[in-house]
Design a protein around this motif. Structure first.
Motif, PDB file in Angstrom:
ATOM      1  N   ASP A  78       0.551   5.542   0.284  1.00  0.00           N
ATOM      2  CA  ASP A  78      -0.276   6.585   0.670  1.00  0.00           C
ATOM      3  C   ASP A  78       0.221   7.786  -0.645  1.00  0.00           C
ATOM      4  N   ARG A  84      -6.921   4.742  -8.146  1.00  0.00           N
ATOM      5  CA  ARG A  84      -7.495   4.971  -7.155  1.00  0.00           C
ATOM      6  C   ARG A  84      -9.080   4.748  -7.222  1.00  0.00           C
ATOM      7  N   SER A 126      -7.456  -0.144  -4.096  1.00  0.00           N
ATOM      8  CA  SER A 126      -7.089   1.210  -3.928  1.00  0.00           C
ATOM      9  C   SER A 126      -8.180   2.153  -3.599  1.00  0.00           C
ATOM     10  N   LYS A 171      -5.132   6.145  -1.208  1.00  0.00           N
ATOM     11  CA  LYS A 171      -4.208   5.145  -1.100  1.00  0.00           C
ATOM     12  C   LYS A 171      -3.931   4.064  -2.379  1.00  0.00           C
ATOM     13  N   THR A 220       0.958  -1.137  -0.061  1.00  0.00           N
ATOM     14  CA  THR A 220      -0.177  -0.027   0.018  1.00  0.00           C
ATOM     15  C   THR A 220       0.927   1.193   0.149  1.00  0.00           C
TER      16      THR A 220
END
Length: 263
Positions: A6, A56, A61, A11, A4
């Motif tokens: 940021d 995203r 995500s 994320k 993962t």
């Protein structure tokens, strides 16, 4: 195992394969996620560092800010920064073009090569976008009526029912697509105006499937003509997912592009 990352307002789930000196970043389309490149990663990770990720709002995500595709190119840049990727070849399929082409035009010094696979997204030309909307609307109606699936071509449907099943299993890991949602991939969403395409000074390849019902080959060919020096390759019997349907042909086209960029 996927990791993962940021990013601003979100994320991202990503993965890395191979440890070559040069990097390829693969960006999936609306029907895919980071798992989609199973026909490419074993091939290219022998010589390249290969990075896959889920944009995203797709797969696992998260789009915490609600920016959607307006943040796609920024996310790509933040991913490259955090993974210490100074420059990379970028491969984008369908919706993935909306990440890689705007990023490349704004950061040409960080992009060694650009492969626009089954896509012209990222170019904010209203005529091209209208041509795509017309084709996509027709394909969506065809899917409702039980005709040809939107994401692969008729030859693949007949040749590989198991491949179609696997494609749909991977796609099912994403949120459902709204076939009635209006498509908007214009400059207001982050696309590049036609006059800014001259910034794409790296080798650029537009690849199209001859049987693509989502973004027809003539639309992609028209887009390629707008980018100075870009090449156009059309794959017979390919639908909207050449990377999945005809991986040998797809990989050969990418190999040629990489040779142009790195040799």
């Amino acid at each position: 195992m996927p990791k993962t990352l940021d990013v601003t307002g979100g994320k991202l789930i990503y993965d890395e394969f191979g440890d070559g000196p040069d990097t390829i970043v693969f960006v999936h389309g609306a029907g895919g996620n980071h798992l989609s490149w199973w026909n490419q990663i074993p091939h290219f990770s022998q010589r390249f560092r290969c990075v896959t990720y889920e944009v995203r709002g797709w797969g696992q995500s998260q789009d915490l800010s609600g920016e959607g595709r307006m943040a796609f190119a920024r996310d790509l840049g933040e991913l490259m920064d955090q993974l210490d990727i100074a420059e990379a070849a970028l491969v984008g399929q369908s919706m993935g073009g909306f990440s890689i082409l705007p990023y490349a035009a704004r950061n040409p010094d960080r992009v060694k090569a650009l492969m626009m696979a089954d896509t012209m997204l990222g170019i904010g030309d209203q005529e091209l976008l209208e041509d795509m909307r017309t084709a996509t609307t027709a394909a969506a109606e065809n899917a409702r009526l039980g005709g040809m699936t939107r994401m692969v071509g008729p030859a693949y449907l007949e040749r590989s029912p198991e491949g179609v099943f696997l494609y749909n299993q991977v796609r099912a890991l994403n949120p459902p697509l709204d076939l009635d949602r209006p498509l908007s991939f214009g400059v207001e969403d982050g696309a590049i105006a036609v006059e800014a395409l001259s910034a794409l000074t790296m080798p650029v390849l537009f690849l199209a499937g001859a049987e693509d019902a989502i973004i027809p080959a003539p639309v992609i060919e028209k887009a390629a003509a707008l980018v100075p020096g870009a090449r156009y390759v059309e794959i017979p019997e390919g639908g909207h997912s050449v990377y999945w349907e005809l991986p040998d042909e797809f990989n050969a086209a990418l190999e040629a592009l990489l040779a142009e960029a790195y040799d």
